[in-house]
Design a protein around this motif. Sequence first.
Motif, PDB file in Angstrom:
ATOM      1  N   ASN A   1       0.838  -1.199   0.000  1.00  0.00           N
ATOM      2  CA  ASN A   1       0.000   0.000   0.000  1.00  0.00           C
ATOM      3  C   ASN A   1       0.877   1.255   0.000  1.00  0.00           C
ATOM      4  O   ASN A   1       0.564   2.247   0.647  1.00  0.00           O
ATOM      5  CB  ASN A   1      -0.918  -0.004   1.228  1.00  0.00           C
TER       6      ASN A   1
ATOM      7  N   THR B   1       0.816   7.403   2.138  1.00  0.00           N
ATOM      8  CA  THR B   1       1.237   6.556   3.256  1.00  0.00           C
ATOM      9  C   THR B   1       2.720   6.718   3.572  1.00  0.00           C
ATOM     10  O   THR B   1       3.288   5.936   4.332  1.00  0.00           O
ATOM     11  CB  THR B   1       0.930   5.070   2.966  1.00  0.00           C
TER      12      THR B   1
ATOM     13  N   SER C   1       1.339   2.551   7.344  1.00  0.00           N
ATOM     14  CA  SER C   1       0.436   1.532   6.800  1.00  0.00           C
ATOM     15  C   SER C   1       1.152   0.250   6.402  1.00  0.00           C
ATOM     16  O   SER C   1       0.740  -0.450   5.480  1.00  0.00           O
ATOM     17  CB  SER C   1      -0.322   2.107   5.589  1.00  0.00           C
TER      18      SER C   1
ATOM     19  N   HIS D   1      -0.875  -3.055   6.099  1.00  0.00           N
ATOM     20  CA  HIS D   1      -2.004  -3.104   5.160  1.00  0.00           C
ATOM     21  C   HIS D   1      -2.262  -4.506   4.633  1.00  0.00           C
ATOM     22  O   HIS D   1      -3.376  -5.027   4.733  1.00  0.00           O
ATOM     23  CB  HIS D   1      -1.736  -2.144   4.000  1.00  0.00           C
ATOM     24  N   ARG D   2      -1.242  -5.140   4.035  1.00  0.00           N
ATOM     25  CA  ARG D   2      -1.447  -6.465   3.422  1.00  0.00           C
ATOM     26  C   ARG D   2      -1.767  -7.529   4.474  1.00  0.00           C
ATOM     27  O   ARG D   2      -2.544  -8.444   4.236  1.00  0.00           O
ATOM     28  CB  ARG D   2      -0.211  -6.889   2.623  1.00  0.00           C
TER      29      ARG D   2
ATOM     30  N   GLN E   1     -10.364   0.980   0.698  1.00  0.00           N
ATOM     31  CA  GLN E   1      -9.093   0.459   0.247  1.00  0.00           C
ATOM     32  C   GLN E   1      -8.586   1.314  -0.894  1.00  0.00           C
ATOM     33  O   GLN E   1      -9.327   1.706  -1.791  1.00  0.00           O
ATOM     34  CB  GLN E   1      -9.226  -0.994  -0.192  1.00  0.00           C
ATOM     35  N   HIS E   2      -7.294   1.564  -0.840  1.00  0.00           N
ATOM     36  CA  HIS E   2      -6.705   2.458  -1.849  1.00  0.00           C
ATOM     37  C   HIS E   2      -6.865   1.906  -3.266  1.00  0.00           C
ATOM     38  O   HIS E   2      -6.890   2.659  -4.234  1.00  0.00           O
ATOM     39  CB  HIS E   2      -5.216   2.658  -1.535  1.00  0.00           C
ATOM     40  N   ARG E   3      -6.959   0.609  -3.368  1.00  0.00           N
ATOM     41  CA  ARG E   3      -7.109   0.010  -4.695  1.00  0.00           C
ATOM     42  C   ARG E   3      -8.373   0.519  -5.376  1.00  0.00           C
ATOM     43  O   ARG E   3      -8.417   0.657  -6.608  1.00  0.00           O
ATOM     44  CB  ARG E   3      -7.150  -1.515  -4.545  1.00  0.00           C
TER      45      ARG E   3
END
Length: 503
Positions: free
Chosen positions: A170, A175, A188, A191-192, A209-211
């Motif tokens: 991320n 971040t 962050s 994140h994963r 989610q940033h995605r």
Amino acid sequence: MSVPESKSGSEGKEEESEDESEILEESPCGRWQKRKEQVSQGNVPGVESASLAMDTEEGVEVVWNEVLFSDKKVFKAQEDKIKEMFENLMQVEHPNIVKFHKYWLDMKESQARVIFITEYMSSGSLKQFLKKTKKNHKTMNVKAWKRWCTQILSALNYLHSCDPPIIHGNLTCDTIFIQHNGLIKIGSVWHRLFVNVFPDASVHSKGRQHRDEQRNQHFFAPEYGACADDYAIDIFSFGICALEMAVLEIQANGDSAVSKEAIINAGQSLEDPLMREFTQSCLRHESKLRPTAHDLLFHRVLFEVHSLKLLAAHCLINNQYLLPENCVEEKTKSFDPNAVMAEIRHDNRPGVQLKYSHVSPLELDKFLEDVKNGIYPLMNFASSRPHPVPRALSLSQEQVETVKTPTPEPQETETRKVVQMHCNLESNEEGTKTHLSLFLKMDDKLHRQLSCDILPTDTSKDLASELVHFAFINEEDSDKVAGFLEDAISRHRVRGLGSAVAQ
């Protein structure tokens, strides 16, 4: 009819400030106090809220994060996995990574919570800094760009070298945080791990989610989410960050995602061919062709031979536990300002003399502080073996004091090696006893210190054996440390030698 008094703007702001600083909740140990003020430190899946909090022991502000579970059965099923993840996160230690302080679980009748405390980055994100720089019609300083890239890669290299490797997943300019002194920190990091441990169905509130945010889609590698996580997805994200740091902003069409054409145009706008090659190597479509973080630290655009000043500073910081406090200040005071500390001689022209007066003690202190904080990482050496995540301390100090164990628990086996030993012995004026201090430097860069008073009647061999027992070191090093101690104590008694060092 009475008319309510109108409040001035300053009074209104003070009231609002007091309202935000109101304490809403305390941690079980009483150290962390949650406030009303909300903060944003990079969106993380599942995090319901992030509030400002106070660390009452250190007197600094931190971030109080909460993950809510509406289904307690689902939480119970994942409890062990959650604990393991948070224990691992607490062991991540790097000057360019936002610190993860503490976590605890809170079970209520209606729902379950995971609360965790992280470092608060008050100076804002890299994205905010770049926007301000562009707004002031300034361009990015190349030296600052190189320094930032080195710090980010230093953090990524650390994460990817952990055993098992930690993939950020991320990394965006939102971040990455920048402090007032130029120190860069990656946030962050979890994140994963959160994506894998907290599936959307089990979390009470689905985190953004940033995605899914179009404005950040260009930070993610083409293969993101389609295959197993790999270091290459972080390298792609870093390449976009490095490009954005260089050009200040990659233009997008309104609210839509940044296009591939915009990224290509931004890369081609870089005047330095080495910077273009550097960013392009990170953005290769084929993940296997992307370099590692360690490889990038040796790229021609970043690589430089470290100065003797920087090497000496790192040596001093790494061995600071061997030196008395304020040793630099005391040493500089004792020097004659006009004394020559170094001289470069030339046959055909006048030489160059370097005097102590040429060095400012204040500048030297600031440089050492910057090195200690991680602004100038020392990376231009061969890659070391993978970093084992240090052993977790499963109980806090508060818990250790309250928990009573009915039977002795088996000791954990020590596997770390001793890489350096330092022993110091000082006799009192009467000569009736000697104070012994033993410093051990372990291979994970953690230090251990033991001290005791010894009497003239104590034998060297017995003392050495007893200290080694309390030092809790691996069996392979026990005889070596015992022999070193026995020899140091004997030499002190016979010849009055006060210290000894061994590698």
